[in-house]
Write an enzyme that holds these catalytic residues in place. Structure first.
Site, PDB file in Angstrom:
ATOM      1  N   GLY A 113     -15.974   3.733  11.973  1.00 61.69           N
ATOM      2  CA  GLY A 113     -15.606   3.214  13.278  1.00 61.69           C
ATOM      3  C   GLY A 113     -14.286   3.683  13.856  1.00 61.69           C
ATOM      4  N   ASP A 114     -13.489   4.430  13.079  1.00 56.53           N
ATOM      5  CA  ASP A 114     -12.185   4.811  13.618  1.00 56.53           C
ATOM      6  C   ASP A 114     -11.689   6.118  12.994  1.00 56.53           C
ATOM      7  OD1 ASP A 114      -9.962   4.617  15.229  1.00 56.53           O
ATOM      8  OD2 ASP A 114      -8.904   3.190  13.953  1.00 56.53           O
ATOM      9  N   LEU A 115     -12.552   7.124  12.952  1.00 59.79           N
ATOM     10  CA  LEU A 115     -12.146   8.415  12.393  1.00 59.79           C
ATOM     11  C   LEU A 115     -11.362   9.179  13.458  1.00 59.79           C
ATOM     12  CD1 LEU A 115     -15.309   9.389  10.324  1.00 59.79           C
ATOM     13  CD2 LEU A 115     -13.063   8.699   9.448  1.00 59.79           C
ATOM     14  N   ASN A 116     -10.155   8.675  13.713  1.00 58.62           N
ATOM     15  CA  ASN A 116      -9.333   9.308  14.735  1.00 58.62           C
ATOM     16  C   ASN A 116      -8.383  10.330  14.117  1.00 58.62           C
ATOM     17  OD1 ASN A 116      -6.695   8.114  14.097  1.00 58.62           O
ATOM     18  ND2 ASN A 116      -7.497   6.192  14.921  1.00 58.62           N
TER      19      ASN A 116
END
Length: 371
Positions: free
Chosen positions: A224-227
Site C-alpha cells: 500500500g505504500d511502495l513510495n
C-alpha cells in the site's frame, strides 16, 4: 504513511519524545544501552535511528506508533508478522527485536502537552541503503520496483497466514485506493486552490469508472505504500554502472486488503514524483510488475484513473494533515512539490495518450527483457 483515524478526527497524537526519552525507552523495554540516537522523518509516527552498544554495535529503528493506530494492536501485529514473513521468504524486510518480556511490541505511556498517551513501541532491524528518492532513477530500477510490488503482494496473498491478518480488512481506511471517494470530505483543505477542479474531476471519474469495476479486479493484500522513500537500493555491481538492486522495503503501516492493480498504480505514481520524464515511468514499472503478474484488460483499463486517484489522495490528505500538524508541513508536503505538476500534465496529455506510452513501453519488454 497514515492512520485510519487521522482524517476522521484530531484524536490522533503524533509521538513527540526527545532523544533522551527515546534512549531510556530502548533501555527499559528492550534491555539495550544506546550509544547514539538520531530522529528519522515520519508522517504521523515517530522514528529514531538507534545504535546500541551491544556486540557488533547493532543498529535499529525505534518505531513509536501514533496514539490512533496504537489502539489497534491486531493491526500492528499483522504488519509486523508480515515483515517477519517476508524476511523469511528472502525479501529485504526489517524484523523486530524482542522486548525483555519476549514480545514483538509493547504499549508504553508517554507524557504529552495534553496528558499521558499510550503508544505502541517496536525496535526493528535497521536496513542499509539509499532511498529511491535520492538516486537518479533509470529504466532498470523502475522495472525492479514494479517486479518488487508484484512479488510482495503475491507472496503475502498466497502464503501469509496469521490470526491477525483479518485486521487488514480496513473498510474506511483513507489510504486504500478504493476509498478515493472519501476525499470529498477533506477537499476543503485545498481552499480555492487552482488545482482543486482537477482533483474533483478525478474523484468523480473514479466514482463512475473505477468503483463499479472493483469486483472484476483480482483481490490481494497490498503493501500500500511502495513510495520513493520506502524502497531502499544499493549498487548491485561495480561493473554495471547505474545498476541497482532493492536492499530494503520499509513502512508496512498502510497494509490492507485491496487489489493487485492498486499496488502497481501506487508504485507508478510515486516513481513519477522524482522523475524528469514522469509520463515515461509507468511503462517500465508496469513491465516489471507484469513479469510476475500480468494485468487483465479490466485492470489495465483502470490504471490511469488509479494513478490519478493516488495523486489525489496524497495531495489532499497531505494538505489536510498539514493543517493539523503545521510543524511537520515540510515532510507532509514532499509529494506536493512535483505531484500537482505531474497530475496536471497527465490530464492535459489525456488518458489515451498516457496509456499508449505506458503500454507500448511495457510491450517492448516482452521482446527484450532487462538483464
Amino acid at each position: 504513511m497514515s492512520s485510519e483515524n487521522d482524517c476522521q478526527s484530531q484524536t490522533l497524537t503524533k509521538p513527540a519524545l526527545g532523544e533522551r526519552e527515546a534512549a531510556e525507552l530502548v533501555d527499559r523495554v528492550f534491555g539495550l544501552k544506546v550509544s547514539w540516537i538520531r530522529p528519522l522523518p515520519s508522517y504521523d509516527d515517530q522514528n529514531f535511528h538507534v545504535c546500541v552498544s551491544a556486540e557488533g554495535a547493532d543498529e535499529y529503528v525505534l518505531k513509536i506508533t501514533n496514539s490512533g493506530d496504537s489502539q489497534e494492536p491486531d493491526l500492528i501485529e499483522a504488519q509486523t508478522q508480515a515483515m517477519m514473513f517476508l524476511s523469511a521468504e528472502g525479501f529485504p524486510s526489517a524484523t523486530p527485536c524482542l522486548t525483555k518480556a519476549g514480545t514483538i511490541m509493547s504499549l508504553e505511556s508517554a507524557e504529552t502537552g495534553s496528558g499521558s498517551k499510550k503508544y505502541m513501541v517496536r525496535l526493528l532491524t535497521y536496513l542499509p541503503g539509499t532511498p529511491v528518492a535520492k538516486i537518479t532513477t533509470n529504466a532498470q530500477i523502475l522495472y525492479e520496483v514494479g517486479r518488487l510490488a508484484a512479488s510482495v503482494d503475491k507472496a503475502l496473498s498466497e502464503k501469509f497466514q496469521h490470526p491477525s491478518v483479518k485486521s487488514l480488512h480496513r473498510g474506511q481506511f483513507i489510504w486504500n485506493l478504493a476509498n478515493v471517494p472519501l476525499l470529498d470530505q477533506y477537499i476543503y483543505a485545498l481552499g480555492q486552490n487552482k488545482y482543486r477542479a482537477v482533483v474533483e474531476q478525478v474523484i468523480e471519474q473514479f466514482k463512475g469508472k473505477v468503483i463499479p469495476k472493483l469486483s472484476s479486479f483480482r483481490a490481494c493484500i497490498n503493501h500500500g505504500d511502495l513510495n520513493d522513500h520506502n524502497i531502499l537500493v544499493d549498487s548491485s555491481s561495480a561493473s554495471l554502472e547505474n545498476q541497482y538492486r532493492v536492499s530494503g522495503i520499509l513502512d508496512f503501516s498502510d497494509m490492507s486488503y485491496g487489489y493487485y492493480v492498486f499496488e502497481v498504480a501506487i508504485a507508478i505514481m510515486y516513481m513519477m514524483i522524482e522523475s524528469p520524464d514522469p509520463l515515461s515511468v509507468g511503462g517500465h514499472v508496469l513491465a516489471g510488475f507484469e513479469s510476475v503478474l500480468p494485468l487483465t484488460a479490466e485492470e489495465r483499463g483502470a490504471l490511469f484513473l488509479l494513478v490519478s486517484g493516488r495523486f489525489a489522495q496524497s495531495l489532499v490528505i497531505a494538505a489536510h494533515t498539514a493543517l493539523l500538524y503545521p510543524e511537520n508541513k515540510e515532510y507532509l508536503t514532499i509529494t506536493a512539490k512535483t505531484g500537482w505538476k505531474h497530475l496536471m500534465t497527465m490530464f492535459k496529455v489525456g488518458q489515451e495518450a498516457v496509456e499508449k506510452t505506458w503500454f507500448e513501453t511495457a510491450q517492448a519488454y516482452t521482446h527484450h527483457a532487462p538483464a
